[in-house]
Motif scaffolding. Structure first.
Motif: not given
Length: 267
Positions: A188-194, A199-206
Motif C-alpha cells: 500500500g505504501k509503494l502504491a500510494r507513492e506512485r 485512486n489506490f483507495g478506490s481500488f482497495v474498496q473495490w
C-alpha cells in the motif's frame, strides 16, 4: 575439558563461545541442565556472542528430564537476546521436536498446541524427525488424529484427507497475520507513492466489495507484454486470452469453496 578450561583461565588465555559450549555439553550429558545453562549464561561477562549450539545442550537436557519450565527459561533468554542484539538465534527443528515430546509426555495439551502454532509460523517445511513427533503428538492429543494421506488439488489447493474423507483448503501463502499485515502495508505504501492516493483507495474498496478473488490480472503488464516493436500498442486480445485461460480454474475454485463451506457448516 574442565581442566583445560581452568588452565585457560589461570594462564589468561581468551575463552571462546565454543569453550563454554563444550562445558555445557558435558554438564548436559551428565544430567545437569541447570549447570549447563549457568555456564553459558557467563558468555555476556566476557562479551562473547552465543549461538544456538551454546544453549541447545541445556535446552535438550531440560526437556529430556521433563523440566519444561527449565527449557522455557532457556527459550526466554534466547528471545531476550534477539530483542537486544543484532545476532538472531532461533530454535530449530530438533528443539521443537524435543519440547513437543516433553509436552506430550506431561499431557500438557494446550501448551503443546501453542507450540505447534508457533512452529507453523517459524518453520515452513518439516523434516522427517519433526514430522514424526508432530504425528505422535496429534495421535496422543485427546480428540485429535493424524490422517494417513492427503490428496491435494494442485490448481486450487483443496485437499481430501484419507481415510476420513475430510476436506481441507490450503492457504496460498503461509504467512502469519503479522507478516501478512506488514506485506500489505508495504504494498500500500509503494502504491500510494506512485499513484494518486484516492485512486489506490478506490481500488482497495473495490477489492473489499468483490473479493476475495481467485486471480487478479495485471492488465497493464499483460496488455503490453512483448509489444516492444515500432507499431506496438496495448493488446486487449492478450488480456482476454489470459482471462479465458483462467476462467475455468476460477469457476472450479468457487465450486470447491462452496463445497468446503457446506462441509464446515454441517460439521
Amino acid at each position: 575439558a574442565k581442566l583445560i578450561f581452568d588452565h585457560m583461565i589461570s594462564e589468561g588465555i581468551n575463552r571462546t563461545e565454543m569453550s563454554y559450549t563444550a562445558l555445557a555439553r558435558i554438564a548436559a550429558a551428565e544430567g545437569d541442565p541447570r549447570r549447563a545453562f549457568e555456564l553459558v549464561s557467563r558468555l555476556s561477562e566476557e562479551r562473547l556472542t552465543p549461538k544456538l549450539r551454546t544453549y541447545a545442550p541445556a535446552f535438550h537436557a531440560f526437556c529430556m528430564a521433563g523440566d519444561i519450565e527449565g527449557a522455557l527459561e532457556v527459550d526466554a533468554v534466547i528471545n531476550g537476546l534477539n530483542a537486544v542484539t543484532a545476532v538472531k538465534i532461533e530454535i530449530g527443528e530438533a528443539e521443537y521436536a524435543v519440547l513437543l515430546v516433553a509436552y506430550r509426555e506431561a499431557a500438557r495439551w494446550s501448551e503443546g498446541f501453542e507450540l505447534l502454532r508457533r512452529l507453523r509460523e517459524e518453520i515452513r517445511t518439516l523434516g522427517d524427525a519433526l514430522a514424526t513427533e508432530v504425528r505422535a503428538w496429534l495421535d496422543a492429543a485427546p480428540g485429535w488424529t493424524a490422517e494417513e494421506h492427503c490428496a491435494v488439488n494442485q490448481d486450487t489447493g483443496a485437499c481430501v484427507a484419507e481415510p476420513s474423507g475430510a476436506r481441507i483448503q490450503l492457504m496460498a501463502v503461509n504467512l502469519s497475520m503479522k507478516d501478512r499485515a506488514a506485506l500489505l502495508g508495504g504494498i500500500g505504501k509503494l502504491a500510494r507513492e506512485r499513484e494518486v492516493d484516492a485512486n489506490f483507495g478506490s481500488f482497495v474498496q473495490w477489492l473489499e466489495r468483490k473479493g476475495p478473488l481467485p486471480f487478479l490480472i495485471d492488465g497493464a503488464n499483460v496488455g503490453m507484454y512483448n509489444q516492444n516493436f515500432q507499431e506496438s500498442k496495448f493488446s486487449f486480445n492478450q488480456v482476454e486470452r489470459v482471462m479465458s485461460h483462467l476462467r475455468p480454474a476460477a469457476k472450479e475454485m468457487q465450486k470447491e469453496k462452496k463445497v468446503l463451506a457446506a462441509a464446515a457448516a454441517a460439521a
